[in-house]
Design an enzyme around this catalytic site. Structure first.
Site, short mmCIF file in Angstrom:
data_model
loop_
_atom_site.label_atom_id
_atom_site.label_comp_id
_atom_site.label_asym_id
_atom_site.label_seq_id
_atom_site.Cartn_x
_atom_site.Cartn_y
_atom_site.Cartn_z
N HIS A 2 -34.57 -17.36 -20.94
CA HIS A 2 -34.52 -18.77 -21.34
C HIS A 2 -33.81 -18.94 -22.69
CE1 HIS A 2 -36.87 -22.68 -22.45
NE2 HIS A 2 -35.64 -22.93 -22.07
N HIS A 14 -29.96 -21.07 -24.13
CA HIS A 14 -29.87 -21.80 -25.41
C HIS A 14 -28.90 -21.14 -26.39
CE1 HIS A 14 -33.22 -24.81 -25.17
NE2 HIS A 14 -33.55 -24.03 -24.15
N HIS A 70 -30.19 -22.79 -16.60
CA HIS A 70 -31.22 -23.30 -17.49
C HIS A 70 -32.29 -24.07 -16.71
CE1 HIS A 70 -33.07 -26.25 -20.32
NE2 HIS A 70 -33.22 -25.14 -21.02
N ASN A 126 -36.25 -23.12 -16.80
CA ASN A 126 -36.95 -24.01 -17.72
C ASN A 126 -37.98 -24.91 -17.04
OD1 ASN A 126 -37.11 -25.26 -20.56
ND2 ASN A 126 -36.81 -27.04 -19.25
N ILE A 131 -33.34 -29.54 -23.45
CA ILE A 131 -34.74 -29.48 -23.88
C ILE A 131 -35.20 -28.03 -23.79
CG2 ILE A 131 -35.68 -29.91 -21.60
CD1 ILE A 131 -37.18 -31.10 -24.94
#
Length: 868
Positions: free
Chosen positions: A528, A533, A719, A723, A868
């Site tokens: 993750h 990110h 993602h 997520n 997010i």
């Protein structure tokens, strides 16, 4: 495009412009934080936003007069220096607040430009703000240009007082140009704007700056606060390499000049933070508020008032969703004005605070305990892309034998074959039926450090057999820890086999928990954080430093960058920082980011694309006859089979787009901006890695298509897959524990006797404790939610105005329609009960790669970006 049109505008003609803007008070975060209760929890937040919106009409007169000025720049007529001619300064004429179609909080404005015939066709404009406060410029449209029609400018940018800027603010029309196709009068402006965005690499950045630059991860620790908060610098070395983050220029820490001092203000290029009316930003704000205010209060309630720091039964855990936690009434009144907190915790009065029930236990309380579900989540859970095919037996390690001894697996054929239905290990390997979830090499070098804290853990290997019905069966779990003497002596390893009854069944349940704890840590810190990110941020920086906003690749990638730098900066502040949420509640603790840096050493860009990832892990083979050119060896592999549909749609869209603007490989080679961006990315943004990391060089159309497809896949579908299942699976801490606090009990020990007598209590004393569970649940519920204004794959915030070229717009619409078709196909798959891995014992259909979603906790939906 503009040739021959100079002179079509009559001398003295007025060009009418209309557009939208939002004033500072509509989007100001201060409106959210101004009202605080005595406990420090923000109250009345949404009411404050509404009040701010209501003030737009009252303050609209501030724009009347000489407050905001614009000057048009010609795209077709040059001055004596070769630059496009600049028109006369023109001021906004006021706001037409009665126009409501521009969006919540927006106000319309009009402006009339003097534009003589020798000025040609406008292609850009300057804007100056003479007010003290900034405002957000949404758009400008020039209407009814004779023999040309309208020209659209998509702005979406903050405009500060003119004195804040070293160079004039400029915006370009929504036309798209390769660098060598830019109209000559605009070339200078294109180059100057990029120069502004690059900055000079010096000084501390201010909130109004728009500079994109790189820095290492040296802001995670706080050595000036206390020594235990010091953290190593990540990036800038081959020992702990890392992707670069955005540079802030904050002063060095006093006790460690290599570390950056921390402060509440974390610089972002201003337009990377849209403003806190935007609900995804508000989710981020809630996340920060929860970590700083709500979670400490919850911990205090549990430890001081309830005096129950541990769960004693599985029913105690379920009570979080059914009976709730009894809390003081003033606590509920503090959080109730914030609707998101109220929705997350489902406060039903009677001073009880309840979490929403995770999807994994909505149908069956105990199905998570089955071996089938344990294995199924390796291919349909929140971390579905780690499992590999076993290609050699016994399983071997890549760790340096001089440092860590012989880490070859101790699992034998005798352990595995009794549960393989008469198939031998050799036959299973040959027929692609043996698989492994291997969390050994990543964890083992850090085990001695981790186990010196209040956590206790193992390196784990899990062996699985592909059964005739398409499901995976766990065969054995190997738990390893260093020998007391030294790491170089190698591990002490124990092998555990499936059991369902008695103390052996309890031991097996614990063995699975140690596996899941490692998987939870690897998921959060690598799958993750690192692999979505962190790795995307250098792409954002390189793009903005070297690809003009009118460059086709910039326009292609822009939706996939939305909010990423914003959420990453927040993560460095409260999630992945020293003693932040992740360090406090996950097994890896203070070594969390350091361990992710060790894994990053082996990061290869091309392997992040789904087909290459599947081939590398051995779960697929090349097969030209298959729809996607590869054939899955685990046919019912929900993440892979759904992902290949999404991957193919993305690649088809990117291919059509790239081929529209680049007619040959030579056009790629001549693109100076593209070259500079890729060079910056490879040598600086991801500069700690070897050149072999990239394999693609963006020198051909095929390479550019592949690179853009991989990047879009990472930012969107990958993602989404790792997520938005966090709370549905991990919100039930028994299913996805994040810590292990005791070693496996040995026969004759009090812990063993406890496990034999009360397996639930023994399990709960081993995994994540209550306080950390409350923290985990609070945070991952926020992280698993979709904002109301989320932009999903196939959507763009600019509508059809992101380019003036009709063919790419139509191709993008076709992409959106294709995604809708794929979603229907995935729904049909989930209705096929012969595909047992799609719903499993927990009756939880795999929906994470459905492209669309509504707001909230939906367990579906692919946003364009890591938002997010």
């Amino acid at each position: 495009m503009f040739s021959g049109v100079a002179g079509i505008i009559n001398r003295g003609q007025k060009l009418k412009g209309t557009g939208g803007l939002m004033q500072k008070n509509v989007l100001d975060i201060n409106a959210l934080t101004a009202i605080k209760s005595p406990t420090g929890i923000v109250t009345g937040a949404f009411g404050a936003i509404g009040g701010a919106i209501g003030t737009v009409v009252d303050t609209a007169t501030s724009f009347i007069g000489r407050s905001v000025a614009l000057k048009l720049i010609s795209a077709t007529s040059a001055d004596g220096s070769g630059k496009g001619k600049v028109g006369k300064q023109t001021f906004l004429e006021g706001l037409l607040t009665s126009i409501l179609t521009l969006g919540a909080g927006q106000s319309a404005y009009t402006i009339h430009f003097e534009w003589n015939s020798d000025m040609g066709i406008p292609g850009a404009f300057y804007i100056e703000n003479f007010m003290q406060h900034e405002f957000f410029l949404v758009s400008l449209t020039l209407e009814d240009i004779p023999n040309h029609g309208s020209i659209h400018f998509v702005c979406n940018s903050w405009i500060y007082n003119d004195k804040k800027y070293k160079s004039d603010r400029i915006f370009f029309a929504n036309k798209t140009y390769l660098p060598n196709e830019t109209p000559a009068p605009l070339v200078h402006y294109r180059q100057e704007e990029l120069k502004t965005l690059r900055g000079d690499g010096t000084g501390e950045r201010k909130e109004w700056d728009r500079i994109y630059d790189y820095d290492v991860y040296n802001d995670l620790g706080a050595p000036d606060q206390k020594a235990t908060l010091a953290r190593p610098v990540l990036g800038g070395s081959s020992i702990l390499p890392y992707p670069r983050r955005g540079r802030t220029g904050r002063k060095p820490a006093k006790k460690d000049p290599n570390s950056e001092s921390r402060s509440d203000f974390v610089y972002l290029p201003r337009d990377e933070s849209f403003g806190h009316l935007k609900s995804s930003d508000f989710l981020a704000y809630i996340l920060k508020s929860a970590s700083q205010n709500l979670i400490p209060q919850l911990r205090s309630i549990v430890t001081l008032q309830l005096k129950q720091p541990e769960f004693n039964t599985f029913e105690d855990v379920r009570s979080l969703y059914e009976g709730g936690i009894k809390v003081p009434t003033n606590f509920l009144s503090d959080i109730s004005p914030i609707p998101l907190f109220k929705e997350i915790f489902r406060s039903d009065g009677a001073a009880a605070l309840k979490f929403s029930k995770p999807k994994v236990v909505q149908v069956d309380h105990s199905a998570w305990m089955t071996d089938e579900e344990f294995a199924r989540e390796m291919i349909a859970g929140v971390n579905p892309h780690i499992i590999k095919k076993l290609v050699e037996f016994p399983a071997r390690s890549k760790l340096d034998t001089q440092l860590y001894g012989d880490n070859t697996s101790t699992v034998t054929k005798g352990h595995l074959e009794p549960n393989m239905g008469g198939v031998t290990v050799e036959q299973a390997i040959q027929n692609h039926r043996l698989y492994i979830l291997d969390h050994h090499d990543t964890v083992f070098p850090y085990l001695r450090k981790i186990n010196a804290t209040d956590t206790k853990a193992y390196a784990t290997r899990t062996f699985l057999f592909l059964q005739n019905n398409g499901t995976l069966r766990p065969l054995a779990i190997e738990l390893s820890k260093p020998r007391p003497q030294d790491d170089s002596y190698g591990p002490i390893s124990e092998v555990y086999l499936p059991a369902s009854e008695g103390v052996e069944g309890s031991i097996w349940l614990l063995a699975k928990a140690y596996v899941v704890v490692n998987d939870s840590c690897y998921h959060q810190l690598v799958s993750h954080w690192l692999n979505t990110h962190a790795v995307v941020e250098p792409f954002i920086i390189a793009t903005n430093r070297h690809l003009s906003v009118v460059h086709p690749v910039h326009k292609l990638l822009l939706p996939h960058y939305r909010d990423t730098m914003n959420i990453n900066s927040l993560a460095r502040n409260v999630l992945v920082n020293a003693e932040g949420i992740i360090e406090s509640t996950f097994l890896w603790g203070g070594y969390s980011l350091e361990l992710s840096a060790v894994v990053y050493r082996d990061w290869v860009f091309t392997n992040q694309g789904l087909p290459n990832d599947l081939l590398k892990r051995g779960v697929a083979v090349v097969d030209p006859a298959s729809p996607h050119g590869i054939r899955l060896l685990i046919e019912d592999y929900p993440y892979a089979s759904d992902g290949l549909e999404i991957w193919a749609a993305i690649k088809s869209w990117v291919e059509e787009y790239v081929n529209f603007y680049y007619k040959s490989d030579e056009a790629i080679a001549q693109d100076a901006e593209l070259k500079a961006s890729w060079k910056d990315l490879v040598e600086v943004g991801h500069g700690d890695l070897e050149s072999a990391t990239w394999l693609v060089k963006k020198e051909t159309c095929a390479e550019l298509i592949e690179a853009c497809t991989i990047l879009i896949w990472i930012a969107s579908a990958l993602h989404a897959a790792v997520n938005f299942g966090q709370y549905p699976y991990g919100g039930y801490i028994l299913n996805r524990p994040t810590k292990s606090r005791r070693f496996m009990p040995e026969k004759g020990s009090p812990e063993y006797d406890e496990l034999a007598k009360d397996y639930q209590k023994g399990y709960l004393r081993t995994i994540t404790p209550k306080n950390d569970t409350l923290t985990d649940l609070t945070i991952i519920e926020v992280l698993s939610r979709h904002a109301s204004d989320e932009q999903y794959l196939g959507q763009r915030i600019e509508g059809d105005l992101w380019t003036s070229d009709s063919q790419p717009i139509e191709a993008y619409k076709k992409f959106g329609k294709k995604l809708a078709e794929i979603e229907q196909k995935l729904v049909q798959r989930n209705n096929d009960e012969s595909l047992r891995n799609r719903y499993g014992p927990v009756k939880m259909p795999y929906t994470l790669l459905y492209p669309s979603s509504e707001e909230g906790l939906t367990f579906r939906g692919i946003p364009n970006s890591v938002s997010i």
